[in-house]
Design a protein around this motif. Structure first.
Motif, PDB file in Angstrom:
ATOM      1  N   SER B 242      18.258 -56.813  13.027  1.00 47.27           N
ATOM      2  CA  SER B 242      18.955 -55.693  12.398  1.00 47.27           C
ATOM      3  C   SER B 242      18.111 -55.100  11.266  1.00 47.27           C
ATOM      4  O   SER B 242      18.132 -53.886  11.046  1.00 47.27           O
ATOM      5  N   ARG B 243      17.334 -55.950  10.593  1.00 50.40           N
ATOM      6  CA  ARG B 243      16.407 -55.424   9.572  1.00 50.40           C
ATOM      7  C   ARG B 243      15.469 -54.387  10.218  1.00 50.40           C
ATOM      8  O   ARG B 243      15.263 -53.300   9.699  1.00 50.40           O
ATOM      9  N   THR B 244      14.942 -54.743  11.391  1.00 50.04           N
ATOM     10  CA  THR B 244      14.029 -53.849  12.103  1.00 50.04           C
ATOM     11  C   THR B 244      14.718 -52.533  12.434  1.00 50.04           C
ATOM     12  O   THR B 244      14.160 -51.454  12.279  1.00 50.04           O
ATOM     13  N   ARG B 245      15.955 -52.666  12.897  1.00 50.69           N
ATOM     14  CA  ARG B 245      16.732 -51.482  13.246  1.00 50.69           C
ATOM     15  C   ARG B 245      16.930 -50.586  12.022  1.00 50.69           C
ATOM     16  O   ARG B 245      16.745 -49.361  12.092  1.00 50.69           O
ATOM     17  N   PHE B 246      17.292 -51.189  10.880  1.00 55.13           N
ATOM     18  CA  PHE B 246      17.561 -50.392   9.680  1.00 55.13           C
ATOM     19  C   PHE B 246      16.274 -49.843   9.074  1.00 55.13           C
ATOM     20  O   PHE B 246      16.320 -48.974   8.208  1.00 55.13           O
ATOM     21  N   LEU B 247      15.125 -50.380   9.527  1.00 59.49           N
ATOM     22  CA  LEU B 247      13.868 -49.766   9.104  1.00 59.49           C
ATOM     23  C   LEU B 247      13.566 -48.536   9.946  1.00 59.49           C
ATOM     24  O   LEU B 247      12.594 -47.833   9.702  1.00 59.49           O
ATOM     25  N   GLY B 248      14.370 -48.300  10.975  1.00 57.02           N
ATOM     26  CA  GLY B 248      14.186 -47.086  11.772  1.00 57.02           C
ATOM     27  C   GLY B 248      13.529 -47.320  13.116  1.00 57.02           C
ATOM     28  O   GLY B 248      13.184 -46.352  13.796  1.00 57.02           O
ATOM     29  N   TYR B 249      13.326 -48.581  13.502  1.00 56.60           N
ATOM     30  CA  TYR B 249      12.736 -48.832  14.823  1.00 56.60           C
ATOM     31  C   TYR B 249      13.840 -48.871  15.871  1.00 56.60           C
ATOM     32  O   TYR B 249      14.883 -49.480  15.653  1.00 56.60           O
ATOM     33  N   ARG B 250      13.581 -48.218  17.009  1.00 57.18           N
ATOM     34  CA  ARG B 250      14.532 -48.319  18.126  1.00 57.18           C
ATOM     35  C   ARG B 250      14.234 -49.620  18.862  1.00 57.18           C
ATOM     36  O   ARG B 250      13.378 -49.674  19.751  1.00 57.18           O
ATOM     37  N   VAL B 251      14.950 -50.652  18.458  1.00 56.65           N
ATOM     38  CA  VAL B 251      14.661 -51.995  18.958  1.00 56.65           C
ATOM     39  C   VAL B 251      14.690 -52.042  20.487  1.00 56.65           C
ATOM     40  O   VAL B 251      13.841 -52.665  21.123  1.00 56.65           O
ATOM     41  N   GLU B 252      15.675 -51.323  21.092  1.00 55.07           N
ATOM     42  CA  GLU B 252      15.795 -51.420  22.551  1.00 55.07           C
ATOM     43  C   GLU B 252      14.565 -50.860  23.265  1.00 55.07           C
ATOM     44  O   GLU B 252      14.167 -51.359  24.311  1.00 55.07           O
ATOM     45  N   HIS B 253      13.913 -49.844  22.654  1.00 53.74           N
ATOM     46  CA  HIS B 253      12.708 -49.313  23.293  1.00 53.74           C
ATOM     47  C   HIS B 253      11.592 -50.350  23.289  1.00 53.74           C
ATOM     48  O   HIS B 253      10.846 -50.480  24.261  1.00 53.74           O
ATOM     49  N   TYR B 254      11.496 -51.070  22.187  1.00 53.60           N
ATOM     50  CA  TYR B 254      10.465 -52.100  22.103  1.00 53.60           C
ATOM     51  C   TYR B 254      10.724 -53.210  23.103  1.00 53.60           C
ATOM     52  O   TYR B 254       9.826 -53.684  23.792  1.00 53.60           O
ATOM     53  N   LYS B 255      11.981 -53.625  23.170  1.00 46.79           N
ATOM     54  CA  LYS B 255      12.318 -54.695  24.101  1.00 46.79           C
ATOM     55  C   LYS B 255      12.037 -54.257  25.534  1.00 46.79           C
ATOM     56  O   LYS B 255      11.487 -55.014  26.340  1.00 46.79           O
ATOM     57  N   LEU B 256      12.416 -53.029  25.812  1.00 50.96           N
ATOM     58  CA  LEU B 256      12.227 -52.504  27.159  1.00 50.96           C
ATOM     59  C   LEU B 256      10.740 -52.478  27.503  1.00 50.96           C
ATOM     60  O   LEU B 256      10.323 -52.897  28.589  1.00 50.96           O
ATOM     61  N   ALA B 257       9.931 -51.990  26.573  1.00 48.31           N
ATOM     62  CA  ALA B 257       8.499 -51.874  26.830  1.00 48.31           C
ATOM     63  C   ALA B 257       7.898 -53.250  27.091  1.00 48.31           C
ATOM     64  O   ALA B 257       7.154 -53.447  28.067  1.00 48.31           O
ATOM     65  N   VAL B 258       8.246 -54.228  26.264  1.00 54.42           N
ATOM     66  CA  VAL B 258       7.609 -55.532  26.417  1.00 54.42           C
ATOM     67  C   VAL B 258       8.166 -56.255  27.637  1.00 54.42           C
ATOM     68  O   VAL B 258       7.447 -56.982  28.328  1.00 54.42           O
ATOM     69  N   PHE B 259       9.432 -56.003  27.972  1.00 47.89           N
ATOM     70  CA  PHE B 259      10.029 -56.624  29.156  1.00 47.89           C
ATOM     71  C   PHE B 259       9.326 -56.115  30.417  1.00 47.89           C
ATOM     72  O   PHE B 259       8.961 -56.895  31.306  1.00 47.89           O
ATOM     73  N   ALA B 260       9.115 -54.792  30.477  1.00 49.72           N
ATOM     74  CA  ALA B 260       8.462 -54.213  31.653  1.00 49.72           C
ATOM     75  C   ALA B 260       7.013 -54.685  31.752  1.00 49.72           C
ATOM     76  O   ALA B 260       6.536 -55.054  32.831  1.00 49.72           O
TER      77      ALA B 260
END
Lengths: 250, 378, 548
Positions: B242-260
Motif C-alpha cells: 500500500s505504501r507503493t500504491r500511495f507513492l503513485g505506482y499502479r501496483v497491478e501494472h507491475y504485477k502484471l508485467a512481471v507475471f507475464a
C-alpha cells in the motif's frame, strides 16, 4: 509561494462512509486551503483514518463530494492517480521499504514517471542525485544513506517516510500520528519540520499528542462519530464544552 | 553500493559456472573416451539438459515470488504450455513418418478419425511461428489471468489457490481428446527438430547447450530487471504494497508485467524441455509439479536469482538419486525438505550464506572502525 | 363318471403301490379336465394336430389357438415348443418333460415308448415372437402374483393384440392393486397401438398411460398408429407433453439431489478446512490427508471387526467415527505443535510446509498399507435404495447427506455454545486481547487445529463409503475444498455450507449440458472469476475488522 488557483485545495462535503450500518464518517465537511496546516484531533473511532482513506482513494464514500483543487473528483480516482495529483500520505505506523536502502526509498518516491516501462528503462540522472542529497539533509538521514531502511530507529523511519512524501513533491500531505513513539526531542524536531513544510504545502496532521498539536500552533478540527465537532484554535477547541464532554465523558 | 558489488560478483560466478557447464559436458561426452573416468555417458546429457530447463523454470518462479512476493502455484501450466507449443511443432515435423502415414494429421488425430487439422494447429509446422507461440501463449494466459486477479487485488494465498485451480482446470482440459492435443498420451514420437534427428547424440548435446545458454540469458535478464528501478518497485510491492500504491505506482501494472515476463520464461523452459525428454502430456499441468518448483526456489534461496538455479539442480539430482536407490523414501525426503526449509532456512541456502557473509563483514567493519555501529532498536 | 374314467385308464389297481395310486389319481385329475374338453373337442384339441404339420405358419396359428383355449396344458405345450421339447411322431404330439418323461400333449398322460421316431417341432423368429406373446398371456392368469406382474410387464412391452381377451379376463379377476395397475397399463399399451381400437378405448388408454408417466409411456404416446383420429392424436400429444414436463421435473429433482449429495461430500471435505483456514487463517495443504487418515481408520476398524467380532459389522462406521476423529485430530495437534505454530502470520510458508507434511503422510500410508485401494465395506443398513417418483435414492448417499448436515450443525453449536468455541472466536478476532484476558492462545490454536483435522477425519469415514480408499484419497479433495471455503467466504461456516451446496448443485446441473469434465472446468473458471470479482467470497466480513 505560488498564488492559489482556487480558494480551497481540498474540499470535502457531506461525506458519508458506512460499513455494515456502522457510520465511520457521517456527513463530514472539511475545507483545506493551499499551504495551510491543519491538525485533526478526536477520540478513537472518530473517523480520522477513514477520512484519510477517502481522500487518498482507499475507501469509496457512500455519498458526498471530495474535490481536489476544485476540479478533481477524488471519489472517482484510485490511490495511484490521487498520489500523482499531488496528495501524499504517511501511515500511522511508519511504512518504508525495509529491504531497500534509505537512498532507494527516496529514489522510488521521487516525482518521476511511474509506469513499468519507464522504470525498467530509467537511468539515474545527476539531477535526481542532487534532489536525494537535499532530501536526506532535510530529514537528517545523510549518514544513513546506504543503510537498509529496516535497520533505522522508529523515529528515523518516521522521518524517512516524511522525506519520501516530500520527494513526491505533493501539494497536500496527510500525516497520521507523526509523533507516536518518538522521544520528546524528536517530537519537537518533527513539529519544526512540519511547520517548515507547511510554508509551501498544505498539511493535514492527525495527532493525539496535545503538546505536539500545541507546538504546531495551527487551526484544529475535532472529529467525533464521523463528523466535525468543533473547529478553531486549540485553546478555543479545548474550551468547547462538547469537546470536553466527548474526551472526558459526562 | 554494497549489495550491488555482491550481486556483480555473483553474476560473474554464475555466468562462469554456466559457461563451464556448457563447455565441459559436451567435451566429456564427446572427447573423453568411453570408459575413462571423465566420460559422461549419453543418457546423462538429456538428464542434465532437463535439470537446466527446471533451473530456468525455477528462476521464473523466483522472479515473481522472490522479488514481488507473488506465490504462483500455477507456473507448471506456463511451462507445459510452452512445452505443448514446441510439441506441436515437433508433431508437425513427423510428417508422413507416423504409424498411420498421414502427411498432415498427427497419429492421434487419425486414430480419433479426424478428417482435418484443427485451426489452432495451423502454422506450427513453421519453426519461427512455433517459437513465437512458446512465448505468446503462456504470456497471454498470464496477462489475461493476471489482469483479472491483480485488478481485483486478489493477493497472498488467495492468488496462490486460484493459480493452483487454474493449472488444475488446464490439466482436466488437456486430458480431453476433444482438446485436439493428444489427450491422455499427449504429444510424443518426435522425429526431427529443425531437420536434425531428435534422438541423435549431437542434437542432444546441442539442445543441452542451448538450454544452458537460455538459462544464462534468463539469469542476465532477471538480473537486469531486478537491478532496475522497476525491480526496486517490485521489491517495494513485496514489502509494503500500500505504501507503493500511495507513492503513485499502479501496483497491478507491475504485477502484471512481471507475471507475464515470468510466464514467458517458464514457457521457454518448457519448450526446451520437451525435445530433450521426448514427450509432453497433461500430467505436466498437475498442481503438485508447480508446488515442487516452489520448493526448488525455497531451497536455493528466493530473491537471490542464483538460488533457484542451485535449488533446482540440487533437488532434482537428489530426486534422481533417490528414485533409483530408495524409491520408497523420495516423498519422505521431499516432504521433509519442504518442512525443514520453511522452518529452519526460510531464506534458502544462498540467503543463509549471504546473511553469514554480511554478518561477518559487518563484524569486520565494526572491529576496524573506532566507533561501534549503533543498531537501532526496533 | 370320475370312477369310470379312473377304472378305464389305470392298468390294474391291484398291482400298484399306494404312491402309485396317489400319482395316478393326480394325473387322472388333470386328465379329467383334459378329457372333459376333449369330449367337447375344444379349440385346444383342434389346434394341437397343426403342430404335427411342422410348418411355421401352422405352428404359429396353433400357438395362438392353444394359448387362447384356456386348457391347463397349454402352458406346458408352449413352453415345450420354446425349449424344443415339443415332439411329433406318427401324427401325434408329445411333450418331453424336463425330467425326461414323455407325455401325450393332448391328454397329459405318460406315454411309453412311441412307435416311430420323434422329432422336435421347429421354430423360427416369427414363431418365437408368438411364443413369447402366448406365454405372456398364459402367465397372466398364473396363481403367483409375481408371475402375473412379470407377465403384465412382458405384455406391455410386446403389445400383442391376441392377448387382449386373456388380459381382460385377468384384469377382471385381479385382486392386487399393483398387479391390476400393471395389467391395465398393458391393456392401454395394446389398445393404443391396435389398428381397430375404438376412440373411446384409445382415450382411456391415453389417460392410463399419462398416469403411468414414464419414458416408456412417452414412447408409446409419441408413436400412435397413423389412422388415429385427430382428437386421439391431440389427447396423446397433451398427455405426452404432461409426461415430458413431469419427467423434466423429476430429472431436475434428481439432478438437484445429486447436486446436494455432491455438495454434502464437498461440505464434509471442506468443513474442517473452514475452521483451520477460515477462522485460524492457516492454509493446511495436508487437510486432504486428514480425510484419508479417517478413511484408513475406518478400514482398520472393519478389519478388526471382521477378524474379532463379525457381529458388530453393522456398527463399524459408528465405531470408526470417534476413532477417526481422534486419529486425525491428534495428528492435527501434532502438526500444529511441531510445525504450524512457528509459521503463524506467514501463510505462504505454512502452505509449503503443510504440503510437505501431506507428502510425508501419503508416503507413510503407502508404505504401511500399500499403494492399492483398500476395501471398505458398506453395512447392510446403508445398502439399498429409496424410490421416489421416477428416481431412486441410495441409502448410503442419503446417509452421507444427513451426516454432513449433522456434522455441520454440531460444529456450529460447538463454536457457538462451548467454551472452546468462545475461545476460538476470541482468539480469531483479537489474539492479543484474548491473550491478555487469560486465554492460552497457543493451546487454543492447537485445539482448534485438532478440531478442524478431527472433523476432516470423520469426513473420511463417510467418504470411505463412496470413494476409493487409497493414499491419494485426500489429493482429490484439496482443491475442491479450498474452492468451497474461498467461494463461501473465509471465516464463515454458513458460507461454507452455502458454498458447498451451491457448487455441488451447479456441478450436477452443468454436467448434462457440458459433460463431467467440461462442467468441472467451467465451474473452476467460474469460481476463479468469482473470486476475482469478490475476493472475500460470498459471505464476506465487511468493515474495519477486515482492513486491520
Amino acid at each position: 509561494m505560488t498564488a492559489p488557483v482556487t480558494p480551497t485545495l481540498l474540499y470535502l462535503d457531506n461525506v458519508t462512509v458506512s460499513f455494515d450500518g456502522f457510520r465511520a464518517l457521517n456527513a463530514l465537511s472539511l475545507a483545506i486551503d493551499h499551504a495551510e496546516m491543519r491538525a485533526i484531533i478526536g477520540p478513537n473511532g472518530a473517523g480520522k483514518t477513514t477520512m484519510m482513506d477517502v481522500i487518498t482513494g482507499k475507501t469509496q464514500p457512500n455519498e458526498g463530494t471530495a474535490l481536489f483543487e476544485g476540479t478533481h473528483d477524488l471519489t472517482a480516482l484510485d490511490e495511484a492517480a490521487i498520489a500523482e495529483l499531488g496528495i501524499g500520505r504517511k501511515f500511522q505506523t511508519p511504512t518504508v521499504f525495509e529491504m531497500h536502502t534509505v537512498e532507494d526509498n527516496l529514489l522510488l518516491a521521487l516525482k518521476n514517471k511511474r509506469g513499468p516501462l519507464a522504470t525498467l528503462l530509467s537511468r539515474r540522472a545527476n539531477q535526481e542525485r542532487e534532489r536525494i542529497d537535499a532530501l536526506l539533509e532535510r530529514v537528517r538521514l545523510t549518514a544513513q544513506r546506504h543503510r537498509r531502511a529496516g535497520e533505522l530507529s522508529h523515529g528515523q523511519k518516521q522521518w524517512l517516510e516524511i522525506g519520501m512524501l516530500l520527494a513526491q513533491e505533493p501539494k497536500l500531505l496527510l500525516i497520521d500520528e507523526p509523533a507516536a513513539g518518538m522521544t520528546d526531542q524528536e517530537t519537537a524536531d518533527t513539529a519544526d519540520l512540519l511547520r517548515d513544510i507547511a510554508k509551501s504545502k498544505a498539511v493535514i496532521v492527525v495527532e493525539h499528542d496535545m503538546t505536539f498539536v500545541r507546538d504546531l500552533g495551527v487551526k484544529v478540527t475535532c472529529l467525533h462519530e464521523g463528523s466535525v465537532l468543533a473547529e478553531g484554535s486549540l485553546d478555543a477547541v479545548s474550551a468547547n464544552e462538547r469537546v470536553v464532554e466527548v474526551y472526558l465523558g459526562r | 553500493m554494497r549489495t550491488h558489488s555482491l550481486f556483480d560478483r555473483q553474476t560473474n560466478l554464475v555466468l562462469s559456472l554456466l559457461a563451464a557447464a556448457a563447455i565441459l559436458v559436451p567435451a566429456m561426452n564427446g572427447l573423453a573416451p568411453p570408459g575413462s573416468a571423465l566420460h559422461l555417458s549419453d543418457h546423462l546429457v538429456p538428464l542434465l539438459g532437463k535439470y537446466v530447463c527446471f533451473a530456468l523454470l525455477a528462476l521464473s518462479v523466483d522472479l515473481i515470488w522472490g522479488f514481488c512476493g507473488i506465490l504462483s502455484l500455477g507456473h507448471g501450466a506456463f511451462f507445459a504450455l510452452g512445452g505443448y507449443a514446441m510439441g506441436m511443432y515437433l508433431m508437425r515435423q513427423i510428417g508422413p513418418r507416423g504409424v498411420y502415414g498421414d502427411p498432415i494429421l498427427p497419429d492421434f488425430m487419425v486414430f480419433l478419425n479426424w478428417k482435418e487439422l484443427p485451426w489452432f494447429w495451423y502454422g506450427f509446422d513453421w519453426f519461427p511461428f512455433a517459437a513465437l507461440m512458446v512465448l505468446l501463449v503462456p504470456g497471454a494466459l498470464a496477462l489475461v489471468f493476471g489482469w483479472f486477479a491483480f485488478r481485483s487485488r486478489v493477493t497472498g494465498v488467495y492468488f496462490s489457490i486460484i493459480t493452483q485451480a487454474m493449472t488444475f482446470a488446464l490439466m482436466l482440459a488437456f486430458f480431453r481428446n476433444d482438446m485436439g492435443l493428444g489427450g491422455n498420451n499427449g504429444l510424443t514420437d518426435f522425429k526431427e527438430i529443425l531437420g536434425f534427428p531428435v534422438q541423435a547424440g549431437s542434437t542432444r548435446i546441442a539442445l543441452y547447450v542451448l538450454s544452458v545458454l537460455a538459462l544464462a540469458g534468463g539469469y542476465l535478464l532477471c538480473r537486469w530487471v531486478a537491478g532496475s528501478t522497476f525491480g526496486k518497485v517490485l521489491v517495494a510491492v513485496r514489502d509494503a504494497e500500500s505504501r507503493t500504491r500511495f507513492l503513485g505506482y499502479r501496483v497491478e501494472h507491475y504485477k502484471l508485467a512481471v507475471f507475464a515476463l515470468s510466464a514467458m520464461l517458464a514457457g521457454i523452459a518448457g519448450a526446451l524441455y520437451v525435445p530433450q525428454v521426448g514427450i509432453i502430456n497433461p500430467s505436466e499441468f498437475a498442481p503438485a509439479n508447480s508446488i515442487e518448483v516452489v520448493i526448488w526456489v525455497a531451497v536455493g534461496g528466493r530473491g537471490t536469482l542464483a538460488g533457484p538455479i542451485v535449488g533446482a539442480l540440487l533437488v532434482n539430482a537428489g530426486k534422481t538419486w533417490f528414485t533409483a536407490a530408495l524409491p520408497e523414501f523420495w516423498l519422505f525426503a521431499l516432504g521433509s525438505l519442504f518442512v525443514f526449509v520453511t522452518l529452519f532456512m526460510p531464506r534458502g541456502i544462498l540467503g543463509a550464506a549471504r546473511d553469514l557473509w554480511e554478518r561477518s563483514s559487518q563484524k569486520l567493519r565494526a572491529r576496524r572502525s573506532p566507533q561501534p555501529v549503533t543498531h537501532a532498536a526496533e | 363318471m370320475r370312477v369310470a374314467i379312473l377304472a378305464a385308464l389305470t392298468p390294474s389297481p391291484f398291482k400298484v403301490h399306494f404312491m402309485n395310486i396317489l400319482r395316478t389319481i393326480l394325473r387322472a385329475f388333470v386328465l379329467l379336465l383334459g378329457m372333459a374338453s376333449a369330449a367337447l373337442t375344444g379349440p385346444y384339441e383342434e389346434a394341437l394336430p397343426k403342430f404335427a404339420n411342422d410348418s411355421y405358419a401352422d405352428t404359429d396359428t396353433a400357438i395362438g389357438a392353444v394359448a387362447s383355449s384356456g386348457n391347463p396344458l397349454s402352458i406346458d405345450v408352449v413352453e415345450a415348443l420354446r425349449d424344443g421339447r415339443l415332439l411329433i411322431g406318427a401324427g401325434q404330439v408329445f411333450i418331453r418333460r424336463v425330467s425326461g418323461e414323455l407325455t401325450n400333449a393332448a391328454t397329459g398322460q405318460v406315454w411309453g415308448n412311441p412307435a416311430g421316431e420323434l422329432k422336435a417341432v421347429r421354430v423360427n423368429n416369427r414363431v418365437r415372437r408368438s411364443i413369447e406373446a402366448a406365454l405372456g398371456s398364459l402367465t397372466l392368469l398364473s396363481a403367483d402374483a409375481a408371475k402375473r406382474l412379470e407377465a403384465a410387464h412382458a405384455v406391455f412391452r410386446s403389445r400383442d393384440e391376441a392377448v387382449l381377451p386373456t388380459l381382460e379376463k385377468a384384469i377382471a379377476q385381479e385382486g392386487q392393486t399393483h398387479v391390476r395397475n400393471a395389467l391395465e397399463n398393458a391393456r392401454a399399451a395394446i389398445l393404443l397401438s391396435k389398428q381397430d381400437a375404438l376412440p373411446m378405448q384409445r382415450l382411456a388408454a391415453i389417460e392410463t398411460l399419462r398416469a403411468r408417466g414414464d419414458q416408456e409411456a412417452l414412447a408409446l404416446l409419441s408413436n400412435l398408429p397413423s389412422n388415429a383420429p385427430p382428437d386421439v392424436v391431440a389427447a396423446a400429444g397433451k398427455a405426452a407433453a404432461g409426461i415430458r414436463s413431469r419427467l423434466t421435473f423429476w430429472e431436475a429433482v434428481q439432478n438437484v439431489w445429486y447436486g446436494i449429495s455432491l455438495g454434502s461430500v464437498l461440505l464434509l471435505a471442506a468443513i474442517g478446512l473452514a475452521i483451520t483456514f477460515g477462522t485460524m487463517g492457516v492454509i493446511n495443504m495436508a487437510h486432504g490427508e486428514m480425510v484419508m487418515l479417517g478413511a484408513y481408520t475406518t478400514f482398520m476398524v472393519q478389519e478388526l471387526i471382521r477378524s474379532q467380532a463379525p457381529g458388530l459389522f453393522g456398527a463399524s462406521l459408528l465405531i470408526a467415527l470417534p476413532l477417526a476423529f481422534l486419529v486425525a485430530g491428534s495428528v492435527g495437534v501434532l502438526i500444529e505443535r511441531t510445525v504450524i505454530r512457528f509459521l503463524y502470520g506467514r501463510p505462504l510458508e505454512t502452505l509449503l510446509a503443510t504440503w510437505g507434511i501431506s507428502l510425508i503422510l501419503q508416503q507413510g500410508v503407502r508404505t504401511i498399507f500399500g499403494p492399492t485401494n483398500r476395501e471398505v465395506g458398506t453395512p447392510a443398513w446403508m445398502s439399498g435404495a429409496l424410490d421416489i417418483g421416477t428416481m431412486s435414492l441410495t441409502y448410503n448417499r442419503i446417509a452421507i447427506v444427513v451426516f454432513a448436515f449433522a456434522v455441520f450443525a454440531i460444529l456450529l453449536l460447538v463454536l457457538r455454545y462451548t467454551p472452546l468455541g468462545l475461545y476460538v472466536r476470541a482468539v480469531t478476532q483479537n489474539r492479543r486481547m484474548a491473550g491478555s484476558m487469560g486465554i492460552r492462545t497457543s493451546r487454543i490454536d492447537a485445539l482448534a487445529f485438532g478440531l478442524g483435522s478431527g472433523v476432516a477425519g470423520i469426513a473420511g469415514v463417510a467418504l470411505s463409503q463412496i470413494d476409493n480408499v487409497s493414499p491419494n484419497l485426500g489429493q482429490g479433495y484439496i482443491i475442491d475444498s479450498f474452492m468451497v471455503v474461498v467461494f463461501g467466504g473465509v471465516g464463515n461456516l454458513w458460507g461454507t455450507l452455502v458454498g458447498a451446496i451451491t457448487l455441488g448443485i451447479a456441478n450436477k446441473l452443468l454436467e448434462p449440458y457440458a459433460g463431467a469434465v467440461l462442467g468441472k472446468i467451467a465451474l473452476l473458471i467460474a469460481i476463479i472469476v468469482f473470486i476475482q470479482r469478490r475476493p472475500r467470497g460470498l459471505f464476506a466480513l465487511k468493515g474495519r475488522a477486515v482492513e486491520a
